[in-house]
Design a protein around this motif. Structure first.
Motif, PDB file in Angstrom:
ATOM      1  N   LEU A  20       0.810  -1.214   0.000  1.00  0.00           N
ATOM      2  CA  LEU A  20       0.000   0.000   0.000  1.00  0.00           C
ATOM      3  C   LEU A  20       0.850   1.274   0.000  1.00  0.00           C
ATOM      4  CD1 LEU A  20      -2.943  -0.643  -0.181  1.00  0.00           C
ATOM      5  CD2 LEU A  20      -3.235   0.289   2.087  1.00  0.00           C
TER       6      LEU A  20
ATOM      7  N   ILE B 171       0.945   4.277  -2.913  1.00  0.00           N
ATOM      8  CA  ILE B 171       0.459   5.616  -2.582  1.00  0.00           C
ATOM      9  C   ILE B 171       1.563   6.667  -2.585  1.00  0.00           C
ATOM     10  CG2 ILE B 171      -0.596   6.943  -0.709  1.00  0.00           C
ATOM     11  CD1 ILE B 171      -2.227   4.403  -0.124  1.00  0.00           C
TER      12      ILE B 171
ATOM     13  N   LEU C  67       1.936   8.907  -5.600  1.00  0.00           N
ATOM     14  CA  LEU C  67       0.790   9.796  -5.779  1.00  0.00           C
ATOM     15  C   LEU C  67       0.849  10.992  -4.839  1.00  0.00           C
ATOM     16  CD1 LEU C  67      -2.016   7.100  -6.051  1.00  0.00           C
ATOM     17  CD2 LEU C  67      -0.913   8.348  -7.903  1.00  0.00           C
ATOM     18  N   VAL C  68       1.542  10.839  -3.724  1.00  0.00           N
ATOM     19  CA  VAL C  68       1.670  11.937  -2.765  1.00  0.00           C
ATOM     20  C   VAL C  68       2.877  12.800  -3.101  1.00  0.00           C
ATOM     21  CG1 VAL C  68       2.109  12.492  -0.337  1.00  0.00           C
ATOM     22  CG2 VAL C  68       0.499  10.688  -0.932  1.00  0.00           C
TER      23      VAL C  68
ATOM     24  N   ARG D  93      -1.825  17.331  -0.526  1.00  0.00           N
ATOM     25  CA  ARG D  93      -1.665  15.879  -0.586  1.00  0.00           C
ATOM     26  C   ARG D  93      -0.776  15.355   0.537  1.00  0.00           C
ATOM     27  NH1 ARG D  93      -2.896  17.689  -5.385  1.00  0.00           N
ATOM     28  NH2 ARG D  93      -4.180  16.434  -6.781  1.00  0.00           N
TER      29      ARG D  93
ATOM     30  N   ALA E 137      -2.016  12.774   3.428  1.00  0.00           N
ATOM     31  CA  ALA E 137      -1.299  11.531   3.721  1.00  0.00           C
ATOM     32  C   ALA E 137      -0.924  11.464   5.202  1.00  0.00           C
ATOM     33  CB  ALA E 137      -0.054  11.421   2.846  1.00  0.00           C
TER      34      ALA E 137
ATOM     35  N   THR F 244      -4.094  10.774   7.216  1.00  0.00           N
ATOM     36  CA  THR F 244      -4.487   9.380   7.021  1.00  0.00           C
ATOM     37  C   THR F 244      -3.607   8.445   7.854  1.00  0.00           C
ATOM     38  OG1 THR F 244      -5.206   9.889   4.777  1.00  0.00           O
ATOM     39  CG2 THR F 244      -4.842   7.581   5.294  1.00  0.00           C
TER      40      THR F 244
END
Length: 109
Positions: free
Chosen positions: A51, A55, A58-59, A73, A77, A80
Motif C-alpha cells: 500500500l 500511494i 501519488l503523494v 496531498r 497523507a 491518514t
C-alpha cells in the motif's frame, strides 16, 4: 512503432499465459498445502508494504500538479497515517484523509 493486429494479440495472449502460470504456481500447485509458520508470518506484512509503495508516488510526485509535491496531498497523507495508527480503523483513516485532501485543495488552491 507500427505493429500489426496479429502481433498485438500474440503479445496479449503470451502475457495472459505468463500471468496465469505465475498465479497457478502458487494457487494450483501449493494452494491446498499448509504453509510453514514463517511464510505465513511474512505474508501478513504484504499489504502493509504494498500500500505505501502504491500511494507514495501519488503523494510525492502527483500527476495533477505536474510532478511537484503539493501541501494538500502531503497533509492528507499525514492525517491518514495518523488516523490509521491512532484509531486502527481503516474507514476512519480513509474518510479523514479524503476529507483533508478535499479541504486542503479547496483552501490552498
Amino acid at each position: 512503432m507500427d505493429m500489426s493486429s496479429t502481433q498485438i494479440w500474440t503479445i496479449i495472449a503470451l502475457l495472459g499465459i505468463g500471468t496465469f502460470l505465475i498465479r497457478f504456481s502458487f494457487l494450483g500447485i501449493i494452494g491446498d498445502r499448509e504453509l510453514p509458520e514463517w511464510v505465513l508470518r511474512h505474508l501478513r506484512y504484504t499489504p502493509v508494504s504494498v500500500l505505501p509503495a502504491l500511494i507514495a508516488p501519488l503523494v510525492l510526485w502527483p500527476e495533477a500538479t505536474g510532478g511537484q509535491p503539493d501541501l494538500a496531498r502531503i497533509l492528507a497523507a499525514a492525517v491518514t497515517l495518523l488516523l490509521g495508527v491512532t484509531t486502527k480503523n481503516v474507514l476512519a483513516a480513509i474518510f479523514g484523509g479524503a476529507g483533508t485532501l478535499y479541504l486542503g485543495l479547496y483552501l490552498l488552491g
